[in-house]
Write an enzyme that holds these catalytic residues in place. Structure first.
Site, PDB file in Angstrom:
ATOM      1  CB  SER A 221      -0.976  -0.017   1.307  1.00 40.15           C
ATOM      2  OG  SER A 221      -2.075   0.762   1.085  1.00 40.15           O
ATOM      3  CG  ASP A 450      -6.451  -3.065  -3.334  1.00 38.89           C
ATOM      4  OD1 ASP A 450      -7.061  -2.266  -2.499  1.00 38.89           O
ATOM      5  OD2 ASP A 450      -5.033  -3.371  -3.131  1.00 38.89           O
ATOM      6  CG  HIS A 477      -5.492  -2.675   0.846  1.00 40.53           C
ATOM      7  ND1 HIS A 477      -5.207  -2.321  -0.336  1.00 40.53           N
ATOM      8  CD2 HIS A 477      -4.936  -2.190   1.930  1.00 40.53           C
ATOM      9  CE1 HIS A 477      -4.053  -1.171  -0.258  1.00 40.53           C
ATOM     10  NE2 HIS A 477      -4.018  -1.089   1.362  1.00 40.53           N
TER      11      HIS A 477
END
Length: 507
Positions: A221, A450, A477
Protein backbone atom coordinates in the site's frame (compact mmCIF):
# COMPACT_ATOMS: atom_id res chain seq x y z
CA UNK A 1 -10.66 10.38 6.09
CA UNK A 2 -10.02 7.37 3.93
CA UNK A 3 -6.49 6.08 3.99
CA UNK A 4 -4.77 3.72 1.58
CA UNK A 5 -4.71 1.12 4.30
CA UNK A 6 -2.09 -1.41 5.25
CA UNK A 7 -1.06 -4.97 4.61
CA UNK A 8 -3.47 -7.79 5.37
CA UNK A 9 -1.18 -10.28 7.11
CA UNK A 10 -0.79 -4.07 8.12
CA UNK A 11 8.41 17.41 20.06
CA UNK A 12 11.52 17.54 17.87
CA UNK A 13 14.70 16.72 19.70
CA UNK A 14 16.59 13.83 21.19
CA UNK A 15 14.23 11.65 23.19
CA UNK A 16 15.46 9.21 25.82
CA UNK A 17 14.35 5.67 24.98
CA UNK A 18 14.63 2.41 26.86
CA UNK A 19 16.41 0.77 23.96
CA UNK A 20 19.98 1.86 23.21
CA UNK A 21 20.50 3.60 19.89
CA UNK A 22 23.21 4.42 17.40
CA UNK A 23 23.69 7.78 15.69
CA UNK A 24 24.65 7.82 12.04
CA UNK A 25 25.57 10.48 9.50
CA UNK A 26 23.47 11.62 6.58
CA UNK A 27 23.35 9.09 3.72
CA UNK A 28 23.51 10.43 0.17
CA UNK A 29 23.35 8.74 -3.18
CA UNK A 30 27.08 9.26 -3.52
CA UNK A 31 28.06 7.97 -0.10
CA UNK A 32 29.90 4.66 0.23
CA UNK A 33 27.47 1.85 1.03
CA UNK A 34 28.01 -0.74 3.69
CA UNK A 35 29.32 -0.59 7.22
CA UNK A 36 29.30 2.75 9.05
CA UNK A 37 31.51 1.57 11.87
CA UNK A 38 28.71 2.10 14.40
CA UNK A 39 27.85 -0.73 16.73
CA UNK A 40 24.19 -1.74 16.81
CA UNK A 41 23.10 -2.33 20.40
CA UNK A 42 20.43 -5.01 20.09
CA UNK A 43 18.17 -5.70 23.06
CA UNK A 44 14.96 -7.50 23.92
CA UNK A 45 11.79 -6.20 22.25
CA UNK A 46 9.64 -6.70 25.36
CA UNK A 47 9.03 -2.96 25.75
CA UNK A 48 7.31 -2.91 22.38
CA UNK A 49 5.74 -6.27 21.55
CA UNK A 50 4.76 -9.63 23.01
CA UNK A 51 8.10 -11.42 22.67
CA UNK A 52 6.47 -14.77 23.37
CA UNK A 53 5.19 -14.58 19.81
CA UNK A 54 8.54 -13.54 18.32
CA UNK A 55 11.13 -14.97 20.73
CA UNK A 56 14.10 -14.45 18.41
CA UNK A 57 13.32 -10.80 17.72
CA UNK A 58 15.88 -8.14 18.60
CA UNK A 59 15.24 -4.40 18.85
CA UNK A 60 17.17 -1.14 18.84
CA UNK A 61 16.82 2.47 17.73
CA UNK A 62 18.69 4.43 15.09
CA UNK A 63 18.98 8.20 15.51
CA UNK A 64 18.54 10.39 12.42
CA UNK A 65 18.37 14.15 11.89
CA UNK A 66 14.86 15.57 11.69
CA UNK A 67 16.04 17.78 8.82
CA UNK A 68 18.47 15.97 6.55
CA UNK A 69 19.67 19.29 5.12
CA UNK A 70 21.10 20.08 8.58
CA UNK A 71 22.55 16.64 9.27
CA UNK A 72 26.09 18.00 9.73
CA UNK A 73 24.97 20.36 12.51
CA UNK A 74 25.49 18.60 15.87
CA UNK A 75 22.72 20.75 17.36
CA UNK A 76 20.07 19.71 14.85
CA UNK A 77 17.03 17.97 16.41
CA UNK A 78 16.95 14.20 15.94
CA UNK A 79 14.38 11.43 15.75
CA UNK A 80 14.87 7.88 17.03
CA UNK A 81 13.66 5.18 14.65
CA UNK A 82 12.45 1.92 16.21
CA UNK A 83 14.00 -1.11 14.48
CA UNK A 84 13.15 -4.79 14.93
CA UNK A 85 15.17 -7.69 13.51
CA UNK A 86 14.13 -11.35 13.30
CA UNK A 87 17.35 -13.14 12.25
CA UNK A 88 17.43 -15.59 9.35
CA UNK A 89 17.31 -19.21 10.45
CA UNK A 90 19.16 -20.71 7.49
CA UNK A 91 21.76 -19.75 4.90
CA UNK A 92 21.44 -15.98 5.02
CA UNK A 93 21.18 -13.83 1.88
CA UNK A 94 20.68 -10.40 3.46
CA UNK A 95 18.03 -8.15 5.01
CA UNK A 96 14.37 -7.91 4.01
CA UNK A 97 12.77 -4.63 5.12
CA UNK A 98 8.99 -4.39 5.10
CA UNK A 99 6.61 -1.46 5.37
CA UNK A 100 2.92 -2.31 5.89
CA UNK A 101 1.47 1.00 4.72
CA UNK A 102 -0.82 3.62 6.20
CA UNK A 103 1.06 5.93 6.32
CA UNK A 104 0.96 5.64 10.08
CA UNK A 105 0.95 1.90 10.68
CA UNK A 106 3.68 0.55 12.97
CA UNK A 107 5.92 -1.79 10.98
CA UNK A 108 7.25 -3.22 14.24
CA UNK A 109 3.76 -4.17 15.48
CA UNK A 110 2.83 -5.72 12.13
CA UNK A 111 6.12 -7.63 11.99
CA UNK A 112 5.43 -9.04 15.47
CA UNK A 113 2.23 -10.59 14.08
CA UNK A 114 3.60 -11.48 10.65
CA UNK A 115 7.07 -12.84 11.45
CA UNK A 116 6.12 -16.12 13.18
CA UNK A 117 4.44 -17.36 10.01
CA UNK A 118 6.99 -15.89 7.60
CA UNK A 119 9.89 -17.26 9.65
CA UNK A 120 8.77 -20.78 8.75
CA UNK A 121 9.07 -20.08 5.03
CA UNK A 122 12.11 -19.94 2.76
CA UNK A 123 11.93 -16.14 3.06
CA UNK A 124 12.34 -16.28 6.83
CA UNK A 125 15.13 -18.81 6.54
CA UNK A 126 17.16 -16.77 4.05
CA UNK A 127 16.62 -13.18 5.20
CA UNK A 128 16.83 -11.17 8.39
CA UNK A 129 13.32 -9.74 8.64
CA UNK A 130 13.59 -6.01 9.39
CA UNK A 131 10.82 -3.67 10.51
CA UNK A 132 11.41 0.07 10.81
CA UNK A 133 8.83 2.39 12.33
CA UNK A 134 9.21 5.53 10.21
CA UNK A 135 9.74 8.89 11.87
CA UNK A 136 6.81 9.96 14.04
CA UNK A 137 5.19 6.52 13.92
CA UNK A 138 4.66 3.62 16.29
CA UNK A 139 7.58 3.04 18.66
CA UNK A 140 9.76 5.71 17.08
CA UNK A 141 10.14 8.99 18.91
CA UNK A 142 9.01 11.66 19.01
CA UNK A 143 5.55 10.42 18.08
CA UNK A 144 3.59 12.76 15.88
CA UNK A 145 0.45 13.64 17.82
CA UNK A 146 -1.96 16.39 16.81
CA UNK A 147 -5.12 15.41 18.68
CA UNK A 148 -5.87 13.79 22.02
CA UNK A 149 -8.05 10.69 22.34
CA UNK A 150 -10.93 12.83 23.64
CA UNK A 151 -10.61 15.24 20.70
CA UNK A 152 -10.77 12.40 18.18
CA UNK A 153 -13.80 10.90 19.95
CA UNK A 154 -15.48 14.31 19.73
CA UNK A 155 -14.71 14.61 16.02
CA UNK A 156 -16.28 11.22 15.35
CA UNK A 157 -19.63 12.50 16.61
CA UNK A 158 -19.80 15.16 13.89
CA UNK A 159 -21.42 13.91 10.65
CA UNK A 160 -19.83 16.62 8.44
CA UNK A 161 -22.49 16.22 5.74
CA UNK A 162 -23.85 19.79 5.67
CA UNK A 163 -22.60 21.13 2.34
CA UNK A 164 -24.46 24.42 2.58
CA UNK A 165 -22.14 27.48 2.56
CA UNK A 166 -22.36 27.69 6.35
CA UNK A 167 -21.77 23.97 6.75
CA UNK A 168 -18.76 24.00 4.44
CA UNK A 169 -17.33 26.95 6.36
CA UNK A 170 -17.67 25.04 9.63
CA UNK A 171 -15.93 21.95 8.21
CA UNK A 172 -13.06 24.00 6.77
CA UNK A 173 -12.67 25.98 10.00
CA UNK A 174 -12.33 22.68 11.84
CA UNK A 175 -9.60 21.58 9.42
CA UNK A 176 -7.77 24.83 10.15
CA UNK A 177 -8.11 24.13 13.86
CA UNK A 178 -6.61 20.63 13.52
CA UNK A 179 -3.71 22.03 11.50
CA UNK A 180 -3.05 24.64 14.19
CA UNK A 181 -3.11 21.98 16.90
CA UNK A 182 -0.51 20.01 14.95
CA UNK A 183 1.66 23.07 14.50
CA UNK A 184 1.44 23.99 18.20
CA UNK A 185 2.14 20.46 19.43
CA UNK A 186 4.83 19.32 16.96
CA UNK A 187 6.41 22.42 15.46
CA UNK A 188 6.80 23.45 11.83
CA UNK A 189 10.22 21.84 11.38
CA UNK A 190 9.03 18.37 12.34
CA UNK A 191 5.83 18.62 10.26
CA UNK A 192 7.78 19.76 7.20
CA UNK A 193 10.10 16.74 7.58
CA UNK A 194 7.35 14.09 7.50
CA UNK A 195 7.67 13.47 3.76
CA UNK A 196 8.11 10.09 2.15
CA UNK A 197 11.45 11.26 0.78
CA UNK A 198 12.63 11.92 4.34
CA UNK A 199 11.53 8.43 5.37
CA UNK A 200 13.36 6.95 2.38
CA UNK A 201 16.55 8.63 3.56
CA UNK A 202 15.86 7.31 7.06
CA UNK A 203 15.54 3.80 5.65
CA UNK A 204 18.92 4.14 3.99
CA UNK A 205 20.34 5.31 7.31
CA UNK A 206 19.17 2.07 8.89
CA UNK A 207 20.66 0.09 6.01
CA UNK A 208 24.00 1.78 6.60
CA UNK A 209 23.81 1.23 10.35
CA UNK A 210 23.19 -2.47 9.72
CA UNK A 211 26.32 -2.61 7.58
CA UNK A 212 24.46 -3.83 4.50
CA UNK A 213 25.35 -2.84 0.95
CA UNK A 214 21.84 -3.47 -0.39
CA UNK A 215 18.28 -3.99 0.84
CA UNK A 216 15.42 -6.25 -0.15
CA UNK A 217 12.05 -4.62 0.38
CA UNK A 218 8.36 -5.48 0.75
CA UNK A 219 6.19 -2.39 0.26
CA UNK A 220 2.47 -2.75 0.92
CA UNK A 221 0.00 0.00 0.00
CA UNK A 222 1.61 3.32 1.05
CA UNK A 223 4.77 1.25 1.56
CA UNK A 224 4.92 1.04 -2.24
CA UNK A 225 5.35 4.80 -2.36
CA UNK A 226 8.16 4.55 0.18
CA UNK A 227 9.74 1.87 -2.00
CA UNK A 228 9.62 3.88 -5.22
CA UNK A 229 11.04 6.90 -3.38
CA UNK A 230 13.91 4.80 -2.05
CA UNK A 231 14.57 3.28 -5.46
CA UNK A 232 14.65 6.74 -7.00
CA UNK A 233 17.19 8.06 -4.49
CA UNK A 234 19.31 4.93 -4.02
CA UNK A 235 18.90 2.62 -7.05
CA UNK A 236 22.22 0.83 -6.55
CA UNK A 237 21.24 -0.14 -3.01
CA UNK A 238 18.21 -2.14 -4.13
CA UNK A 239 18.71 -5.87 -4.60
CA UNK A 240 15.03 -6.87 -4.92
CA UNK A 241 11.81 -4.96 -4.25
CA UNK A 242 8.13 -5.89 -4.28
CA UNK A 243 5.31 -3.33 -4.44
CA UNK A 244 1.82 -4.62 -3.52
CA UNK A 245 -1.31 -2.44 -3.52
CA UNK A 246 0.45 0.28 -5.44
CA UNK A 247 0.02 4.00 -4.78
CA UNK A 248 0.70 6.35 -7.70
CA UNK A 249 3.10 8.85 -6.16
CA UNK A 250 2.32 11.50 -8.77
CA UNK A 251 -1.45 11.18 -8.93
CA UNK A 252 -3.47 14.39 -9.04
CA UNK A 253 -5.17 14.42 -5.59
CA UNK A 254 -8.55 15.12 -7.17
CA UNK A 255 -8.20 12.24 -9.63
CA UNK A 256 -6.89 10.04 -6.82
CA UNK A 257 -10.09 10.71 -4.84
CA UNK A 258 -12.21 9.73 -7.82
CA UNK A 259 -10.24 6.57 -8.55
CA UNK A 260 -10.50 5.42 -4.95
CA UNK A 261 -14.22 6.29 -4.74
CA UNK A 262 -14.86 4.13 -7.80
CA UNK A 263 -12.80 1.34 -6.22
CA UNK A 264 -14.86 1.37 -3.04
CA UNK A 265 -18.11 1.44 -5.01
CA UNK A 266 -16.91 -1.65 -6.89
CA UNK A 267 -16.13 -3.33 -3.56
CA UNK A 268 -19.53 -2.34 -2.14
CA UNK A 269 -21.30 -3.74 -5.20
CA UNK A 270 -19.41 -7.02 -4.84
CA UNK A 271 -20.26 -7.19 -1.15
CA UNK A 272 -23.94 -6.42 -1.75
CA UNK A 273 -24.20 -9.06 -4.47
CA UNK A 274 -22.67 -11.63 -2.14
CA UNK A 275 -24.97 -10.57 0.69
CA UNK A 276 -28.01 -10.86 -1.58
CA UNK A 277 -27.46 -14.59 -2.03
CA UNK A 278 -29.25 -14.83 1.32
CA UNK A 279 -32.92 -13.87 1.56
CA UNK A 280 -32.11 -12.30 4.95
CA UNK A 281 -29.63 -9.79 3.49
CA UNK A 282 -30.30 -6.37 5.12
CA UNK A 283 -29.78 -4.73 1.73
CA UNK A 284 -32.42 -6.90 0.10
CA UNK A 285 -31.99 -9.03 -3.00
CA UNK A 286 -32.62 -6.49 -5.77
CA UNK A 287 -29.32 -5.09 -7.10
CA UNK A 288 -31.09 -1.95 -8.32
CA UNK A 289 -31.98 -1.09 -4.71
CA UNK A 290 -28.76 -1.96 -2.85
CA UNK A 291 -27.59 1.65 -2.59
CA UNK A 292 -31.05 2.97 -1.73
CA UNK A 293 -31.48 0.41 1.01
CA UNK A 294 -28.03 1.13 2.41
CA UNK A 295 -28.74 4.87 2.53
CA UNK A 296 -32.03 4.17 4.33
CA UNK A 297 -30.07 2.35 7.03
CA UNK A 298 -27.28 4.89 7.57
CA UNK A 299 -28.74 8.32 6.75
CA UNK A 300 -30.83 8.55 9.96
CA UNK A 301 -27.58 8.38 11.94
CA UNK A 302 -26.83 11.96 10.87
CA UNK A 303 -29.39 13.25 13.36
CA UNK A 304 -29.64 10.32 15.78
CA UNK A 305 -26.77 7.90 16.49
CA UNK A 306 -27.70 4.24 16.85
CA UNK A 307 -27.70 2.71 20.30
CA UNK A 308 -24.70 0.67 21.42
CA UNK A 309 -23.76 -0.98 24.69
CA UNK A 310 -20.75 1.34 24.55
CA UNK A 311 -22.00 4.75 25.76
CA UNK A 312 -20.64 6.48 22.64
CA UNK A 313 -23.33 5.17 20.30
CA UNK A 314 -22.79 4.73 16.55
CA UNK A 315 -22.51 8.02 14.65
CA UNK A 316 -22.94 8.52 10.92
CA UNK A 317 -19.17 8.91 10.55
CA UNK A 318 -18.65 5.70 12.51
CA UNK A 319 -20.95 3.81 10.15
CA UNK A 320 -19.00 5.10 7.14
CA UNK A 321 -15.69 4.08 8.75
CA UNK A 322 -17.11 0.65 9.60
CA UNK A 323 -18.15 0.00 6.01
CA UNK A 324 -14.78 1.14 4.71
CA UNK A 325 -13.04 -1.22 7.12
CA UNK A 326 -15.15 -4.19 6.03
CA UNK A 327 -14.64 -3.46 2.33
CA UNK A 328 -10.86 -3.80 2.64
CA UNK A 329 -11.29 -7.59 2.69
CA UNK A 330 -14.09 -10.03 1.96
CA UNK A 331 -13.13 -11.75 5.21
CA UNK A 332 -15.12 -9.01 6.97
CA UNK A 333 -18.24 -9.15 4.81
CA UNK A 334 -20.17 -11.40 7.19
CA UNK A 335 -19.38 -9.04 10.06
CA UNK A 336 -20.65 -6.09 8.02
CA UNK A 337 -23.87 -7.96 7.25
CA UNK A 338 -24.34 -8.65 10.96
CA UNK A 339 -23.86 -4.97 11.73
CA UNK A 340 -26.22 -3.71 9.01
CA UNK A 341 -28.81 -6.25 10.11
CA UNK A 342 -28.61 -4.82 13.62
CA UNK A 343 -29.32 -1.36 12.21
CA UNK A 344 -32.20 -2.67 10.15
CA UNK A 345 -33.85 -4.27 13.19
CA UNK A 346 -33.06 -1.63 15.80
CA UNK A 347 -30.59 -3.74 17.78
CA UNK A 348 -27.43 -2.42 19.38
CA UNK A 349 -24.89 -1.51 16.71
CA UNK A 350 -21.75 -2.51 18.60
CA UNK A 351 -20.54 -4.70 15.72
CA UNK A 352 -20.31 -1.65 13.46
CA UNK A 353 -18.77 0.44 16.22
CA UNK A 354 -16.02 -2.15 16.60
CA UNK A 355 -15.35 -2.10 12.86
CA UNK A 356 -15.11 1.70 13.02
CA UNK A 357 -12.71 1.50 15.97
CA UNK A 358 -10.58 -0.96 14.01
CA UNK A 359 -10.55 1.40 11.04
CA UNK A 360 -9.47 4.33 13.20
CA UNK A 361 -7.06 2.31 15.38
CA UNK A 362 -8.86 2.85 18.71
CA UNK A 363 -8.07 0.18 21.30
CA UNK A 364 -10.44 -1.19 23.99
CA UNK A 365 -9.06 1.33 26.49
CA UNK A 366 -10.09 4.24 24.27
CA UNK A 367 -6.54 5.07 23.13
CA UNK A 368 -5.85 5.83 19.48
CA UNK A 369 -2.68 5.18 17.58
CA UNK A 370 -1.49 8.26 15.73
CA UNK A 371 -2.52 6.84 12.35
CA UNK A 372 -4.89 9.72 11.55
CA UNK A 373 -2.36 12.40 12.45
CA UNK A 374 0.45 10.74 10.51
CA UNK A 375 -1.72 10.14 7.46
CA UNK A 376 -2.49 13.84 7.21
CA UNK A 377 1.07 14.92 7.98
CA UNK A 378 2.63 12.70 5.30
CA UNK A 379 -0.06 13.15 2.69
CA UNK A 380 -0.04 16.94 3.04
CA UNK A 381 3.72 17.38 2.58
CA UNK A 382 3.93 14.77 -0.19
CA UNK A 383 1.31 16.30 -2.48
CA UNK A 384 0.36 19.80 -3.63
CA UNK A 385 -3.38 20.36 -3.15
CA UNK A 386 -5.09 23.12 -5.17
CA UNK A 387 -6.64 25.75 -2.92
CA UNK A 388 -9.28 26.96 -5.37
CA UNK A 389 -12.70 25.68 -4.19
CA UNK A 390 -14.06 25.18 -7.73
CA UNK A 391 -12.25 21.92 -8.63
CA UNK A 392 -13.16 20.40 -5.26
CA UNK A 393 -16.80 21.25 -5.78
CA UNK A 394 -16.73 19.60 -9.21
CA UNK A 395 -14.91 16.65 -7.68
CA UNK A 396 -17.73 16.23 -5.18
CA UNK A 397 -20.23 16.15 -8.06
CA UNK A 398 -18.24 13.46 -9.86
CA UNK A 399 -17.67 11.35 -6.75
CA UNK A 400 -21.41 11.31 -6.06
CA UNK A 401 -21.85 9.73 -9.48
CA UNK A 402 -18.96 7.31 -9.06
CA UNK A 403 -19.78 6.19 -5.51
CA UNK A 404 -23.46 6.73 -4.70
CA UNK A 405 -23.32 4.30 -1.77
CA UNK A 406 -21.16 6.76 0.20
CA UNK A 407 -22.86 10.00 -0.90
CA UNK A 408 -25.21 11.72 1.55
CA UNK A 409 -27.99 13.89 0.16
CA UNK A 410 -27.82 15.76 -3.12
CA UNK A 411 -25.14 17.83 -4.81
CA UNK A 412 -25.47 21.37 -3.43
CA UNK A 413 -23.01 23.24 -5.62
CA UNK A 414 -20.67 23.62 -2.68
CA UNK A 415 -18.21 21.28 -0.95
CA UNK A 416 -15.37 21.51 1.58
CA UNK A 417 -11.77 21.45 0.49
CA UNK A 418 -9.71 18.70 2.16
CA UNK A 419 -7.52 18.97 5.26
CA UNK A 420 -4.31 19.37 3.25
CA UNK A 421 -5.44 22.68 1.75
CA UNK A 422 -5.26 24.12 5.28
CA UNK A 423 -2.11 22.33 6.44
CA UNK A 424 0.25 24.71 8.29
CA UNK A 425 3.38 23.74 6.32
CA UNK A 426 3.84 23.63 2.57
CA UNK A 427 4.35 20.48 0.54
CA UNK A 428 8.03 19.61 0.30
CA UNK A 429 8.05 16.76 -2.22
CA UNK A 430 8.54 17.53 -5.90
CA UNK A 431 6.63 15.28 -8.29
CA UNK A 432 8.86 12.97 -10.28
CA UNK A 433 8.14 9.92 -12.43
CA UNK A 434 8.75 6.53 -10.86
CA UNK A 435 12.04 5.06 -12.02
CA UNK A 436 13.34 1.52 -11.99
CA UNK A 437 16.42 0.81 -9.87
CA UNK A 438 17.57 -1.52 -12.64
CA UNK A 439 16.43 -4.52 -14.67
CA UNK A 440 15.19 -7.50 -12.72
CA UNK A 441 14.99 -5.67 -9.39
CA UNK A 442 11.25 -5.01 -9.06
CA UNK A 443 7.96 -6.92 -9.06
CA UNK A 444 4.49 -5.37 -8.77
CA UNK A 445 1.45 -7.14 -7.30
CA UNK A 446 -2.08 -5.83 -7.88
CA UNK A 447 -5.48 -7.22 -6.86
CA UNK A 448 -8.47 -6.91 -9.17
CA UNK A 449 -10.96 -6.15 -6.39
CA UNK A 450 -8.73 -3.93 -4.24
CA UNK A 451 -10.84 -0.91 -3.17
CA UNK A 452 -8.11 1.24 -1.62
CA UNK A 453 -5.42 0.93 -4.29
CA UNK A 454 -7.30 -0.04 -7.45
CA UNK A 455 -5.90 -2.67 -9.78
CA UNK A 456 -5.29 -0.39 -12.77
CA UNK A 457 -2.85 1.76 -10.81
CA UNK A 458 -0.67 -1.31 -10.29
CA UNK A 459 -0.87 -2.08 -14.00
CA UNK A 460 0.27 1.43 -14.92
CA UNK A 461 3.07 1.63 -12.36
CA UNK A 462 4.39 -1.80 -13.38
CA UNK A 463 4.51 -0.61 -16.99
CA UNK A 464 6.28 2.61 -16.00
CA UNK A 465 8.88 0.63 -14.06
CA UNK A 466 9.27 -2.04 -16.72
CA UNK A 467 8.51 -4.54 -13.94
CA UNK A 468 6.58 -7.82 -14.15
CA UNK A 469 3.03 -7.70 -12.81
CA UNK A 470 1.42 -10.41 -10.68
CA UNK A 471 -2.37 -10.14 -10.90
CA UNK A 472 -4.40 -11.58 -8.04
CA UNK A 473 -8.09 -12.09 -8.73
CA UNK A 474 -9.71 -11.40 -5.40
CA UNK A 475 -11.50 -8.87 -3.19
CA UNK A 476 -9.00 -7.58 -0.65
CA UNK A 477 -6.35 -4.95 -0.09
CA UNK A 478 -2.89 -6.48 -0.73
CA UNK A 479 -2.12 -10.19 -0.89
CA UNK A 480 1.62 -10.92 -0.87
CA UNK A 481 2.72 -13.56 1.66
CA UNK A 482 -0.81 -13.94 2.99
CA UNK A 483 -1.00 -17.62 2.07
CA UNK A 484 -1.89 -17.60 -1.65
CA UNK A 485 0.56 -20.20 -3.08
CA UNK A 486 0.57 -18.85 -6.62
CA UNK A 487 1.62 -15.39 -5.43
CA UNK A 488 3.93 -16.47 -2.62
CA UNK A 489 5.89 -19.03 -4.61
CA UNK A 490 6.57 -16.55 -7.41
CA UNK A 491 7.74 -13.91 -4.92
CA UNK A 492 9.91 -16.41 -3.04
CA UNK A 493 11.68 -17.38 -6.26
CA UNK A 494 12.18 -13.69 -7.02
CA UNK A 495 13.71 -12.79 -3.66
CA UNK A 496 15.69 -15.96 -3.02
CA UNK A 497 16.90 -16.89 -6.50
CA UNK A 498 16.41 -13.69 -8.50
CA UNK A 499 13.93 -15.43 -10.82
CA UNK A 500 11.44 -13.03 -12.41
CA UNK A 501 7.77 -14.09 -12.41
CA UNK A 502 6.28 -15.05 -15.75
CA UNK A 503 5.00 -12.08 -17.73
CA UNK A 504 1.53 -11.06 -16.49
CA UNK A 505 1.19 -13.92 -14.03
CA UNK A 506 -2.48 -14.47 -13.08
CA UNK A 507 -3.29 -15.90 -9.65
Amino acid sequence: MRRWGSAQFATPGCVLTLIASCVIPMPTAAADPGSTGYEMNWHSCDEWVDIAKVPTAQCTTVSVPVQWSQADDPQTPRADLAVMRVPATGKRIGILISNPGGPGTSAVDVMARFAPKLAQTEIGKRFDLIAIDPRGIGHSSPQLRCQTDAEIDEDRREPDVDYSPAGVQRIEDHYRQIGQLCLDRMGAAFLAAMSTDDSARDMDAVRAALGEEQINFLGYSYGSRLGTSYAGHFPDRVRAMMLDGVVDQNADPLADDRIQAAGFQQAFDAYAADCATSAQCPLGTDPARFVTRFRQLVDPLVTKPAATADPRGLSYGDAAAAVDEALYSDDDWDTLTEGLDALAHGRNADVLLQLADDNLNRDPDGHYSNLLDVFNAVHCVDTIFPSDPAPWIDNDRQIRELAPFESYGQFTGDAPRPQCVFWPVAATTTAAPVTSPGPGKMVVVSTTGDPATPYQVGVEVAAALGAPLITYRGAQHTVAFSGVPCVDSALTAFFVDGVQPPADLQC
